[in-house]
Design a protein around this motif. Structure first.
Motif, PDB file in Angstrom:
ATOM      1  N   GLY A   1      55.487  61.030  52.509  1.00 11.56           N
ATOM      2  CA  GLY A   1      55.216  60.366  51.243  1.00 11.56           C
ATOM      3  C   GLY A   1      56.139  59.223  50.893  1.00 11.56           C
ATOM      4  N   THR A   2      56.913  58.747  51.842  1.00  8.91           N
ATOM      5  CA  THR A   2      57.877  57.685  51.522  1.00  8.91           C
ATOM      6  C   THR A   2      57.190  56.386  51.099  1.00  8.91           C
ATOM      7  OG1 THR A   2      58.002  57.091  53.876  1.00  8.91           O
ATOM      8  CG2 THR A   2      59.669  58.615  53.033  1.00  8.91           C
ATOM      9  N   GLU A   3      55.886  56.260  51.421  1.00 10.09           N
ATOM     10  CA  GLU A   3      55.153  55.065  50.996  1.00 10.09           C
ATOM     11  C   GLU A   3      54.986  55.001  49.476  1.00 10.09           C
ATOM     12  OE1 GLU A   3      52.089  58.317  51.552  1.00 10.09           O
ATOM     13  OE2 GLU A   3      53.862  57.605  52.638  1.00 10.09           O
ATOM     14  N   HIS A   4      55.260  56.118  48.786  1.00  7.37           N
ATOM     15  CA  HIS A   4      55.148  56.124  47.328  1.00  7.37           C
ATOM     16  C   HIS A   4      56.311  55.408  46.641  1.00  7.37           C
ATOM     17  CE1 HIS A   4      51.667  58.588  47.527  1.00  7.37           C
ATOM     18  NE2 HIS A   4      52.285  59.663  47.940  1.00  7.37           N
ATOM     19  N   VAL A   5      57.383  55.154  47.372  1.00  7.79           N
ATOM     20  CA  VAL A   5      58.499  54.395  46.791  1.00  7.79           C
ATOM     21  C   VAL A   5      58.139  52.915  46.837  1.00  7.79           C
ATOM     22  CG1 VAL A   5      60.945  53.831  46.934  1.00  7.79           C
ATOM     23  CG2 VAL A   5      60.159  56.127  47.567  1.00  7.79           C
ATOM     24  N   PRO A   6      58.046  52.257  45.690  1.00  7.54           N
ATOM     25  CA  PRO A   6      57.617  50.849  45.696  1.00  7.54           C
ATOM     26  C   PRO A   6      58.618  49.956  46.424  1.00  7.54           C
ATOM     27  CG  PRO A   6      58.438  51.476  43.525  1.00  7.54           C
ATOM     28  CD  PRO A   6      58.360  52.741  44.327  1.00  7.54           C
ATOM     29  N   ARG A   7      58.091  48.946  47.090  1.00  4.44           N
ATOM     30  CA  ARG A   7      58.946  48.031  47.839  1.00  4.44           C
ATOM     31  C   ARG A   7      59.629  47.008  46.944  1.00  4.44           C
ATOM     32  NH1 ARG A   7      58.815  48.018  53.299  1.00  4.44           N
ATOM     33  NH2 ARG A   7      57.396  49.510  54.277  1.00  4.44           N
ATOM     34  N   THR A   8      59.106  46.818  45.767  1.00  2.00           N
ATOM     35  CA  THR A   8      59.724  45.900  44.813  1.00  2.00           C
ATOM     36  C   THR A   8      59.627  46.498  43.416  1.00  2.00           C
ATOM     37  OG1 THR A   8      57.648  44.695  44.458  1.00  2.00           O
ATOM     38  CG2 THR A   8      59.129  43.850  46.165  1.00  2.00           C
ATOM     39  N   GLY A   9      60.493  46.041  42.532  1.00  2.00           N
ATOM     40  CA  GLY A   9      60.429  46.454  41.139  1.00  2.00           C
ATOM     41  C   GLY A   9      61.171  47.747  40.859  1.00  2.00           C
TER      42      GLY A   9
ATOM     43  N   ALA B   1      60.650  53.357  28.628  1.00  2.00           N
ATOM     44  CA  ALA B   1      61.329  52.220  28.011  1.00  2.00           C
ATOM     45  C   ALA B   1      61.269  50.966  28.865  1.00  2.00           C
ATOM     46  CB  ALA B   1      62.789  52.578  27.724  1.00  2.00           C
ATOM     47  N   THR B   2      61.097  51.122  30.172  1.00  2.00           N
ATOM     48  CA  THR B   2      61.144  49.982  31.088  1.00  2.00           C
ATOM     49  C   THR B   2      59.820  49.740  31.815  1.00  2.00           C
ATOM     50  OG1 THR B   2      62.023  51.422  32.836  1.00  2.00           O
ATOM     51  CG2 THR B   2      63.631  50.225  31.482  1.00  2.00           C
ATOM     52  N   ASN B   3      58.802  50.551  31.483  1.00  3.19           N
ATOM     53  CA  ASN B   3      57.489  50.433  32.125  1.00  3.19           C
ATOM     54  C   ASN B   3      57.599  50.515  33.647  1.00  3.19           C
ATOM     55  OD1 ASN B   3      54.664  50.157  32.131  1.00  3.19           O
ATOM     56  ND2 ASN B   3      54.788  47.933  32.384  1.00  3.19           N
ATOM     57  N   THR B   4      58.343  51.500  34.110  1.00  2.00           N
ATOM     58  CA  THR B   4      58.527  51.713  35.545  1.00  2.00           C
ATOM     59  C   THR B   4      57.994  53.084  35.926  1.00  2.00           C
ATOM     60  OG1 THR B   4      60.784  52.476  35.074  1.00  2.00           O
ATOM     61  CG2 THR B   4      60.529  50.200  35.813  1.00  2.00           C
ATOM     62  N   PRO B   5      57.608  53.294  37.192  1.00  2.44           N
ATOM     63  CA  PRO B   5      57.075  54.589  37.611  1.00  2.44           C
ATOM     64  C   PRO B   5      58.179  55.619  37.839  1.00  2.44           C
ATOM     65  CG  PRO B   5      57.126  53.077  39.468  1.00  2.44           C
ATOM     66  CD  PRO B   5      57.530  52.278  38.261  1.00  2.44           C
ATOM     67  N   VAL B   6      57.793  56.879  37.756  1.00  2.00           N
ATOM     68  CA  VAL B   6      58.672  58.003  38.097  1.00  2.00           C
ATOM     69  C   VAL B   6      58.216  58.547  39.446  1.00  2.00           C
ATOM     70  CG1 VAL B   6      59.415  60.323  37.469  1.00  2.00           C
ATOM     71  CG2 VAL B   6      59.106  58.596  35.694  1.00  2.00           C
ATOM     72  N   ILE B   7      59.151  58.661  40.392  1.00  2.00           N
ATOM     73  CA  ILE B   7      58.836  59.125  41.740  1.00  2.00           C
ATOM     74  C   ILE B   7      59.491  60.488  41.961  1.00  2.00           C
ATOM     75  CG2 ILE B   7      58.804  58.521  44.183  1.00  2.00           C
ATOM     76  CD1 ILE B   7      57.580  56.352  42.432  1.00  2.00           C
TER      77      ILE B   7
ATOM     78  N   GLY C   1      56.556  62.639  46.209  1.00  2.00           N
ATOM     79  CA  GLY C   1      55.273  62.815  45.550  1.00  2.00           C
ATOM     80  C   GLY C   1      54.694  61.520  45.015  1.00  2.00           C
ATOM     81  N   GLU C   2      53.465  61.603  44.548  1.00  2.00           N
ATOM     82  CA  GLU C   2      52.793  60.434  43.981  1.00  2.00           C
ATOM     83  C   GLU C   2      53.481  60.001  42.685  1.00  2.00           C
ATOM     84  OE1 GLU C   2      48.653  61.037  43.511  1.00  2.00           O
ATOM     85  OE2 GLU C   2      48.292  61.412  45.647  1.00  2.00           O
ATOM     86  N   PRO C   3      53.525  58.710  42.438  1.00  4.82           N
ATOM     87  CA  PRO C   3      54.202  58.209  41.231  1.00  4.82           C
ATOM     88  C   PRO C   3      53.517  58.667  39.945  1.00  4.82           C
ATOM     89  CG  PRO C   3      53.811  56.437  42.815  1.00  4.82           C
ATOM     90  CD  PRO C   3      53.031  57.609  43.289  1.00  4.82           C
ATOM     91  N   MET C   4      54.314  58.854  38.916  1.00  3.15           N
ATOM     92  CA  MET C   4      53.830  59.063  37.560  1.00  3.15           C
ATOM     93  C   MET C   4      54.036  57.751  36.793  1.00  3.15           C
ATOM     94  SD  MET C   4      55.666  62.726  36.803  1.00  3.15           S
ATOM     95  CE  MET C   4      55.153  62.720  35.071  1.00  3.15           C
ATOM     96  N   HIS C   5      53.178  57.507  35.799  1.00  4.04           N
ATOM     97  CA  HIS C   5      53.283  56.257  35.040  1.00  4.04           C
ATOM     98  C   HIS C   5      53.263  56.547  33.538  1.00  4.04           C
ATOM     99  CE1 HIS C   5      52.739  53.714  38.633  1.00  4.04           C
ATOM    100  NE2 HIS C   5      51.882  54.640  39.033  1.00  4.04           N
ATOM    101  N   PRO C   6      54.323  57.164  33.030  1.00  4.69           N
ATOM    102  CA  PRO C   6      54.375  57.440  31.587  1.00  4.69           C
ATOM    103  C   PRO C   6      54.496  56.141  30.787  1.00  4.69           C
ATOM    104  CG  PRO C   6      56.484  57.960  32.607  1.00  4.69           C
ATOM    105  CD  PRO C   6      55.540  57.613  33.723  1.00  4.69           C
TER     106      PRO C   6
END
Length: 249
Positions: free
Chosen positions: A28-36, A139-145, A176-181
Motif C-alpha cells: 500500500g505504499t502507493e497511498h502515500v502522495p508523492r507531493t503535498g 485544518a490544512t486540507n491534507t489526507p490522513v494515511i 491503508g487508503e487515505p482518509m479526507h476529513p
C-alpha cells in the motif's frame, strides 16, 4: 529545507537492515502522495517505529517529519539527529507550539508523522487514539494515511531488553487508503474511523505475519501470545503514570 542529515541516516539504516537480514514486507505504499502535505498515522509498538513508519513513505520519495516527545530531543545522541532531520519536538505540558509547527509543515507540503496512541501499546493492539491527527488534517486540507507496523517490536519495545542486532526478523508495513476529513465534519467520528482502520490493518499484519508461534511474548493475547491483554496493559500504564507523578511531587 536543506537535507544534510536525513539521507545519510536512511542510508545507514538500510545498510544495517541488509546486514541483519531484516525481511521487509510492504503493502500500500502507493497511498502515500508523492507531493503535498499528508498526516501519516502509525500504530506504536516499538521505540524504533519512527524508522519503520518512515520507510512507508520512501517508495513515494517522501521524508516524514515525526512528532516526538521532548525527551528524545534532549538526548545528547538522538537530539542532534532529530533536529537535523527536522522532526517536531512535542512538549506534553505545552503542546500548542508543536501543533502549530506541524500545521506549518503540512501547509508547506511536508508529510508529518504521528503516533496517535501517544505511548507504546504493551498489548500490541491499537489503544485509544488522540484526535490531533484528524484536527491537523482538517485544518490544512491534507489526507490522513493510516499505517500498521508489525515485527519491529521484537527488536526493542517497552519492558523488554533491546535486541537490536537480532537477525532475520520479518517486519511488516501496511499502508491503508487515505482518509479526507474536511473542516466542519465531526472530529470524533473521524477519529473513531481512523482507530477502526488502524486496528484492521494491524490485525491483518499480525495474522499474515510469516512467524506466528504460540505463547511468545511478542504476540497479542487474542492470537495466543503472552503479551498483556488491553485491560492488563491499561492497568500497567496507569500504575506507571502514578509512580511518575509521585516522583515529580
Amino acid at each position: 529545507m536543506a537535507e544534510i542529515v536525513y539521507p545519510p541516516v536512511i542510508a545507514a539504516a538500510r545498510t544495517l537492515f541488509r546486514v541483519l537480514d531484516i525481511r521487509f514486507h510492504l503493502e500500500g505504499t502507493e497511498h502515500v502522495p508523492r507531493t503535498g502535505g499528508a498526516v501519516l498515522v502509525s500504530n506504536h509498538i516499538s521505540y524504533l517505529d519512527f524508522i519503520f513508519a518512515g520507510f512507508a513513505a520512501l517508495p513515494s520519495k517522501r521524508l516524514v517529519r515525526f512528532m516526538a516527545k521532548q525527551d528524545v530531543f534532549d538526548n545528547r545522541i538522538s537530539g542532534p539527529l532529530m533536529r537535523g532531520m527536522h522532526h517536531i519536538s512535542v512538549d506534553r505540558g505545552a503542546g500548542a507550539g508543536s501543533y502549530a509547527t506541524a500545521l506549518r509543515m503540512l501547509k508547506a507540503g511536508e508529510v508529518v508523522g504521528v503516533f496517535a496512541e501517544a505511548t507504546i501499546s504493551r498489548s500490541f493492539t491499537v489503544k485509544e487514539i488522540k484526535n490531533g491527527a484528524i484536527r491537523m488534517a482538517q485544518a490544512t486540507n491534507t489526507p490522513v494515511i493510516p499505517v500498521a507496523l508489525w515485527g519491529d517490536h521484537r527488536l526493542w519495545t517497552k519492558g523488554r531488553p533491546r535486541r537490536l542486532l537480532q537477525r532475520h526478523v520479518p517486519v511488516t508495513i501496511l499502508v491503508g487508503e487515505p482518509m479526507h476529513p474536511k473542516r466542519g465534519e465531526n472530529v470524533n467520528d473521524h477519529t473513531a474511523d481512523l482507530h477502526r482502520r488502524m486496528s484492521e490493518l494491524v490485525d491483518r499484519a499480525q495474522r499474515t505475519y510469516p512467524e506466528i508461534p504460540p505463547g511468545v511474548w511478542w504476540q497479542p493475547a487474542h492470537l495466543g501470545g503472552t503479551a498483556p491483554t488491553p485491560e492488563e496493559a491499561a492497568a500497567m500504564d496507569a500504575a506507571e503514570a502514578e509512580a511518575r507523578s509521585k516522583k515529580v511531587e
